[in-house]
Design an enzyme around this catalytic site. Structure first.
Site, PDB file in Angstrom:
ATOM      1  N   ILE A 160      44.512  13.883  32.893  1.00 63.28           N
ATOM      2  CA  ILE A 160      45.843  13.348  33.245  1.00 63.28           C
ATOM      3  C   ILE A 160      46.926  14.376  32.914  1.00 63.28           C
ATOM      4  CG2 ILE A 160      47.446  11.416  33.039  1.00 63.28           C
ATOM      5  CD1 ILE A 160      45.155   9.689  32.029  1.00 63.28           C
ATOM      6  N   THR A 176      39.174  21.603  24.088  1.00 63.91           N
ATOM      7  CA  THR A 176      37.886  21.012  23.709  1.00 63.91           C
ATOM      8  C   THR A 176      36.999  21.026  24.955  1.00 63.91           C
ATOM      9  OG1 THR A 176      38.435  18.765  24.411  1.00 63.91           O
ATOM     10  CG2 THR A 176      39.119  19.402  22.167  1.00 63.91           C
ATOM     11  N   THR A 186      46.907   3.276  25.856  1.00 64.73           N
ATOM     12  CA  THR A 186      45.940   2.743  26.826  1.00 64.73           C
ATOM     13  C   THR A 186      45.927   1.214  26.818  1.00 64.73           C
ATOM     14  OG1 THR A 186      43.563   2.548  27.232  1.00 64.73           O
ATOM     15  CG2 THR A 186      44.195   3.070  25.001  1.00 64.73           C
ATOM     16  N   ASP A 187      45.525   0.634  27.946  1.00 68.67           N
ATOM     17  CA  ASP A 187      45.396  -0.839  27.987  1.00 68.67           C
ATOM     18  C   ASP A 187      44.245  -1.324  27.099  1.00 68.67           C
ATOM     19  OD1 ASP A 187      43.206  -0.046  29.531  1.00 68.67           O
ATOM     20  OD2 ASP A 187      43.749  -1.235  31.302  1.00 68.67           O
ATOM     21  N   GLU A 188      43.373  -0.379  26.654  1.00 69.54           N
ATOM     22  CA  GLU A 188      42.232  -0.800  25.821  1.00 69.54           C
ATOM     23  C   GLU A 188      42.664  -1.332  24.464  1.00 69.54           C
ATOM     24  OE1 GLU A 188      38.705   1.479  25.716  1.00 69.54           O
ATOM     25  OE2 GLU A 188      38.859   2.086  27.806  1.00 69.54           O
ATOM     26  N   TYR A 247      37.211   4.114  19.948  1.00 68.90           N
ATOM     27  CA  TYR A 247      38.274   4.812  20.696  1.00 68.90           C
ATOM     28  C   TYR A 247      39.538   3.962  20.726  1.00 68.90           C
ATOM     29  CZ  TYR A 247      41.069   5.948  24.825  1.00 68.90           C
ATOM     30  OH  TYR A 247      42.121   6.206  25.678  1.00 68.90           O
ATOM     31  N   LYS A 299      43.394   4.541  19.167  1.00 69.58           N
ATOM     32  CA  LYS A 299      44.622   4.545  19.973  1.00 69.58           C
ATOM     33  C   LYS A 299      45.609   3.496  19.458  1.00 69.58           C
ATOM     34  CE  LYS A 299      45.272   6.779  23.216  1.00 69.58           C
ATOM     35  NZ  LYS A 299      45.813   8.168  23.355  1.00 69.58           N
TER      36      LYS A 299
HETATM   37  P1  NAD Z   1      40.839  14.200  28.691  1.00 68.23           P
HETATM   38  O1  NAD Z   1      39.715  13.979  27.741  1.00 68.23           O
HETATM   39  O2  NAD Z   1      40.547  14.594  30.095  1.00 68.23           O
HETATM   40  O3  NAD Z   1      41.815  15.324  28.103  1.00 68.23           O
HETATM   41  C1  NAD Z   1      42.187  15.367  26.749  1.00 68.23           C
HETATM   42  C2  NAD Z   1      42.821  16.747  26.501  1.00 68.23           C
HETATM   43  O4  NAD Z   1      43.274  16.775  25.136  1.00 68.23           O
HETATM   44  C3  NAD Z   1      41.843  17.913  26.672  1.00 68.23           C
HETATM   45  O5  NAD Z   1      42.447  18.929  27.427  1.00 68.23           O
HETATM   46  C4  NAD Z   1      41.571  18.376  25.246  1.00 68.23           C
HETATM   47  O6  NAD Z   1      41.266  19.758  25.154  1.00 68.23           O
HETATM   48  C5  NAD Z   1      42.886  18.020  24.557  1.00 68.23           C
HETATM   49  N1  NAD Z   1      42.749  17.823  23.103  1.00 68.23           N
HETATM   50  C6  NAD Z   1      41.851  17.027  22.461  1.00 68.23           C
HETATM   51  N2  NAD Z   1      42.029  17.113  21.128  1.00 68.23           N
HETATM   52  C7  NAD Z   1      43.080  17.967  20.925  1.00 68.23           C
HETATM   53  C8  NAD Z   1      43.753  18.446  19.788  1.00 68.23           C
HETATM   54  N3  NAD Z   1      43.366  18.101  18.540  1.00 68.23           N
HETATM   55  N4  NAD Z   1      44.797  19.287  19.940  1.00 68.23           N
HETATM   56  C9  NAD Z   1      45.191  19.679  21.180  1.00 68.23           C
HETATM   57  N5  NAD Z   1      44.581  19.277  22.309  1.00 68.23           N
HETATM   58  C10 NAD Z   1      43.540  18.421  22.191  1.00 68.23           C
HETATM   59  O7  NAD Z   1      41.708  12.875  28.606  1.00 68.23           O
HETATM   60  P2  NAD Z   1      42.523  12.115  29.753  1.00 68.23           P
HETATM   61  O8  NAD Z   1      41.614  11.182  30.450  1.00 68.23           O
HETATM   62  O9  NAD Z   1      43.318  13.095  30.518  1.00 68.23           O
HETATM   63  O10 NAD Z   1      43.489  11.223  28.838  1.00 68.23           O
HETATM   64  C11 NAD Z   1      44.734  11.769  28.387  1.00 68.23           C
HETATM   65  C12 NAD Z   1      45.424  10.740  27.507  1.00 68.23           C
HETATM   66  O11 NAD Z   1      45.631   9.538  28.240  1.00 68.23           O
HETATM   67  C13 NAD Z   1      44.636  10.331  26.264  1.00 68.23           C
HETATM   68  O12 NAD Z   1      45.559  10.153  25.206  1.00 68.23           O
HETATM   69  C14 NAD Z   1      43.992   9.006  26.641  1.00 68.23           C
HETATM   70  O13 NAD Z   1      43.780   8.202  25.510  1.00 68.23           O
HETATM   71  C15 NAD Z   1      45.070   8.438  27.552  1.00 68.23           C
HETATM   72  N6  NAD Z   1      44.608   7.488  28.577  1.00 68.23           N
HETATM   73  C16 NAD Z   1      43.636   7.863  29.463  1.00 68.23           C
HETATM   74  C17 NAD Z   1      43.263   6.985  30.482  1.00 68.23           C
HETATM   75  C18 NAD Z   1      42.201   7.345  31.495  1.00 68.23           C
HETATM   76  O14 NAD Z   1      41.848   6.508  32.307  1.00 68.23           O
HETATM   77  N7  NAD Z   1      41.682   8.568  31.512  1.00 68.23           N
HETATM   78  C19 NAD Z   1      43.889   5.732  30.568  1.00 68.23           C
HETATM   79  C20 NAD Z   1      44.853   5.374  29.623  1.00 68.23           C
HETATM   80  C21 NAD Z   1      45.223   6.276  28.648  1.00 68.23           C
HETATM   81  O1  DAU Z   2      41.404   1.515  30.333  1.00 68.32           O
HETATM   82  C1  DAU Z   2      41.863   2.815  30.058  1.00 68.32           C
HETATM   83  C2  DAU Z   2      40.716   3.644  29.525  1.00 68.32           C
HETATM   84  O2  DAU Z   2      39.855   3.895  30.631  1.00 68.32           O
HETATM   85  C3  DAU Z   2      41.152   4.953  28.880  1.00 68.32           C
HETATM   86  O3  DAU Z   2      41.948   4.679  27.745  1.00 68.32           O
HETATM   87  C4  DAU Z   2      39.937   5.803  28.494  1.00 68.32           C
HETATM   88  O4  DAU Z   2      40.358   7.063  27.988  1.00 68.32           O
HETATM   89  C5  DAU Z   2      39.094   6.004  29.735  1.00 68.32           C
HETATM   90  O5  DAU Z   2      37.920   6.738  29.403  1.00 68.32           O
HETATM   91  C6  DAU Z   2      38.712   4.661  30.356  1.00 68.32           C
HETATM   92  O6  DAU Z   2      37.800   3.927  29.504  1.00 68.32           O
HETATM   93  P1  DAU Z   2      36.550   3.114  30.122  1.00 68.32           P
HETATM   94  O7  DAU Z   2      35.542   2.916  29.062  1.00 68.32           O
HETATM   95  O8  DAU Z   2      37.017   1.921  30.878  1.00 68.32           O
HETATM   96  O9  DAU Z   2      36.078   4.208  31.205  1.00 68.32           O
HETATM   97  P2  DAU Z   2      34.641   4.746  31.634  1.00 68.32           P
HETATM   98  O10 DAU Z   2      34.848   5.584  32.844  1.00 68.32           O
HETATM   99  O11 DAU Z   2      33.891   5.343  30.495  1.00 68.32           O
HETATM  100  O12 DAU Z   2      33.879   3.419  32.051  1.00 68.32           O
HETATM  101  C7  DAU Z   2      34.401   2.567  33.058  1.00 68.32           C
HETATM  102  C8  DAU Z   2      33.457   1.392  33.201  1.00 68.32           C
HETATM  103  O13 DAU Z   2      32.212   1.856  33.750  1.00 68.32           O
HETATM  104  C9  DAU Z   2      33.085   0.732  31.886  1.00 68.32           C
HETATM  105  O14 DAU Z   2      32.924  -0.670  32.095  1.00 68.32           O
HETATM  106  C10 DAU Z   2      31.747   1.359  31.511  1.00 68.32           C
HETATM  107  C11 DAU Z   2      31.115   1.586  32.875  1.00 68.32           C
HETATM  108  N1  DAU Z   2      30.188   2.745  32.958  1.00 68.32           N
HETATM  109  C12 DAU Z   2      30.645   3.959  32.563  1.00 68.32           C
HETATM  110  C13 DAU Z   2      29.838   5.070  32.626  1.00 68.32           C
HETATM  111  C14 DAU Z   2      30.337   6.421  32.173  1.00 68.32           C
HETATM  112  C15 DAU Z   2      28.925   2.598  33.483  1.00 68.32           C
HETATM  113  O15 DAU Z   2      28.511   1.480  33.858  1.00 68.32           O
HETATM  114  N2  DAU Z   2      28.114   3.690  33.558  1.00 68.32           N
HETATM  115  C16 DAU Z   2      28.509   4.930  33.141  1.00 68.32           C
HETATM  116  O16 DAU Z   2      27.718   5.900  33.216  1.00 68.32           O
END
Ligand code: NAD
Ligand code: DAU
Length: 338
Positions: free
Chosen positions: A12, A36, A123-125, A148, A152
């Site tokens: 993101i 990372t 996050t909504d989690e 996780y 958060k």
């Molecule tokens: P991601 O895992 O793709 O990226 C995380 C980034 O943070 C990486 O580039 C990593 O190198 C960096 N990082 C990790 N630890 C660090 C540290 N100690 N210092 C500096 N950099 C560091 O994650 P994402 O999916 O892009 O999520 C970004 C943010 O949004 C997170 O805070 C996550 O909790 C939040 N979020 C994600 C989702 C989703 O669906 N992916 C939804 C809601 C909230």
């Molecule tokens: O809701 C926001 C969150 O969404 C973010 O805060 C997290 O950073 C992000 O990783 C995501 O969490 P989820 O656990 O919902 O995402 P994930 O893609 O890991 O899994 C989505 C759904 O799919 C969940 O119900 C688990 C399921 N799943 C996931 C994987 C990786 C499977 O069934 N098989 C899989 O291999």
């Protein structure tokens, strides 16, 4: 405005920086990332030479790194985190470190340097699993249930405390599940696309009927920009797409778009403590900031699949961990580009 984006090499964060550099080029952006396994500078390689963009390799847990990087920034947008629920189940400690301790280090440094605005990405989690028909509001009680989500939620409390106790200008967002270009292929949608492309089994946890609200990452990034510029200090903004789908629906749509057989679907053991459903109410940001998602789930999934089809080298190299070694060799433990 000079904006420090932590975690800007991740999924993101890199999409957010891309939006700013392309659509709002009046800002100066510093990408601060530890690189990372989830951080990949390749995500922004085509924009890396722009004069208003720079990258600093640094750790949000290291106050010296942070103090150096934020000396004259106006705003911090904190994406940096460990983000994968399955990894937090295997080992929670890195999540406490980056997500809780790292956030507190950033808050302390921001206060000391007089940073005007601190946007924290949550996050909504944090609301835990919800029954059908229930939605997470900005003032709902928090019931995080994975390590996780617990990390958060803890971070949110420290952000709140920094504002309440020290008067730091903070705003928080809670977003639902993002998907789109540059997502690391450990999360559901990119993992399923990658496996389907290689005709490998698609692992479905439990019965596959868990529900998530899916937002296209560019819609989320636009919402985050609106919050950064116009969000009220001290507020929380939910960001959701009203696009709830169960996992099997998502996977079957991917298979259809890629013209692959449903036989690839493989039911595997459920995720321990698996949250059955998240549902988020985005009315506040819609009404207050006039934001609405523009990309439907069907359009977004198609765009995402096209992106992965057109970027198979990125996918293969990311899957093989090549980038991590490359950056370590190239930049060492600490490096400043530009
Ligand atoms: P991601 O895992 O793709 O990226 C995380 C980034 O943070 C990486 O580039 C990593 O190198 C960096 N990082 C990790 N630890 C660090 C540290 N100690 N210092 C500096 N950099 C560091 O994650 P994402 O999916 O892009 O999520 C970004 C943010 O949004 C997170 O805070 C996550 O909790 C939040 N979020 C994600 C989702 C989703 O669906 N992916 C939804 C809601 C909230
Ligand atoms: O809701 C926001 C969150 O969404 C973010 O805060 C997290 O950073 C992000 O990783 C995501 O969490 P989820 O656990 O919902 O995402 P994930 O893609 O890991 O899994 C989505 C759904 O799919 C969940 O119900 C688990 C399921 N799943 C996931 C994987 C990786 C499977 O069934 N098989 C899989 O291999």
């Amino acid at each position: 405005m000079k904006i420090l984006v932590t975690g800007g090499a991740g999924f993101i964060g890199s999409n957010f920086i891309r939006l700013l550099l392309v659509k709002y080029p009046e800002h100066k952006i510093i990408n601060f990332d530890k690189l990372t396994y989830a951080g990949n500078l390749e995500n922004l390689a085509d924009l890396a030479n722009l004069p208003n963009y720079s990258f600093i390799k640094g750790d949000i847990c290291d106050s010296e790194n942070v103090m150096e990087a934020i000396s004259d920034v106006d705003a911090i947008v904190n994406f940096a985190a460990e983000s994968h629920v399955d990894r937090s189940i295997k080992s929670a400690t890195p999540f406490v470190s980056a997500n809780v301790y790292g956030t507190q280090v950033l808050l302390d440094c921001a206060r000391e340097k007089g940073v005007s605005r601190f946007i924290h990405i949550s996050t909504d989690e944090v609301g835990g699993s919800l029954e059908p028909g229930d939605y997470l509001d900005e003032n709902s009680r928090l019931y995080p249930s994975s390590p996780y989500a617990a990390s958060k939620a803890a971070a949110e409390h420290f952000v709140y405390a920094a504002r309440h106790t020290h008067g730091l200008d903070t705003v928080m967002t809670r977003t639902c599940n993002n998907y789109g270009p540059y997502q690391f292929p450990e999360k559901l949608i990119p993992l399923m696309i990658a496996n389907a492309l290689e005709n490998k089994p698609l692992p479905v946890y439990g019965d596959g009927l868990q529900v998530r609200d899916w937002i296209y990452v560019e819609d989320n990034c636009e919402a985050l920009y609106q919050v950064l510029i116009n969000g009220r200090s001290g507020e929380i903004y939910n960001i959701g797409s009203r696009a709830e789908k169960n996992n099997l629906e998502v996977i079957e749509t991917i298979l259809k778009l890629l013209d692959r057989s449903k036989d690839l679907i493989t039911f595997v053991a459920d995720r321990p403590g698996h949250d059955r459903r998240y549902g988020i109410n985005p009315s506040k940001i819609e009404q207050e900031l006039g934001w609405k998602p523009e990309v439907s789930f069907e359009q977004g999934l198609k765009k995402t699949i096209d992106w992965y089809l057109n970027n198979q080298t990125w996918l293969e190299r990311t899957r093989s961990g090549v980038y991590r070694e490359y950056y370590q060799e190239m930049y060492g433990e600490r490096a400043l580009l530009k």
